[in-house]
Design an enzyme around this catalytic site. Structure first.
Site, PDB file in Angstrom:
ATOM      1  N   GLY A  45       7.024  -3.113  -7.742  1.00  0.00           N
ATOM      2  CA  GLY A  45       6.662  -1.684  -7.794  1.00  0.00           C
ATOM      3  C   GLY A  45       6.166  -1.120  -8.996  1.00  0.00           C
ATOM      4  N   CYS A  46       7.117  -1.185 -10.031  1.00  0.00           N
ATOM      5  CA  CYS A  46       6.695  -0.831 -11.329  1.00  0.00           C
ATOM      6  C   CYS A  46       5.160  -1.506 -12.116  1.00  0.00           C
ATOM      7  CB  CYS A  46       7.629  -1.367 -12.460  1.00  0.00           C
ATOM      8  SG  CYS A  46       9.388  -0.324 -12.093  1.00  0.00           S
TER       9      CYS A  46
END
Length: 150
Positions: A45-46
């Site tokens: 996600g990051c």
């Protein structure tokens, strides 16, 4: 948790990036500043979020924005993350959580029924005078630039 809102003065933060270079709010006077907090470098996600911001970096620059990523990762982890994905913006290594706490993004989270403390993925858009223009708590990792540059 997050108590900062639109119209508040941004915290006068101080932190160091992946190369040990210091950054503080005052450095960005006269520019719009996007401070995005993410849980952990190099996680899916990051990575999606930071890559979306990277891919739209020219649009941010054209609109007088500076970008600053922040997580509690070590400088070494941030440097690896930045280098691997060729991010054109600095990543603060906030291991002591000073910037994270100043912005109020550290707190209880739930994942797969387990509760723990961590960074809440949040982005603050700060205007040229150090006033918070927007707080984005529902970050869409793959479309984050569009959320900011609407």
């Amino acid at each position: 948790m997050i108590t900062l809102k639109k119209g508040d003065k941004a915290p006068d933060f101080f932190g160091v990036d992946q190369d040990g270079k210091p950054h503080q709010l005052e450095d960005y006077k006269g520019k719009k500043l996007v401070v995005f907090f993410y849980p952990k470098a190099s996680t899916p996600g990051c990575t999606a979020e930071a890559c979306d911001l990277r891919d739209n970096y020219e649009r941010f620059q054209a609109n007088n924005y500076a970008l600053l990523g922040v997580s509690a990762d070590s400088a070494k982890a941030q440097a690896k993350f930045k280098e691997k994905y060729e991010f054109p913006f600095p990543l603060l290594a906030d291991e002591e959580k000073e910037v994270i706490n100043a912005f109020g993004v550290w707190g209880p989270k739930k994942f797969m029924g387990r509760e723990y403390d961590g960074i809440h993925r949040t982005t603050f858009v700060i205007d040229e005078n150090g006033i918070i223009d927007e707080v984005i708590e529902n970050v869409k990792t793959k479309e984050h630039a569009a959320q900011i540059l609407k």
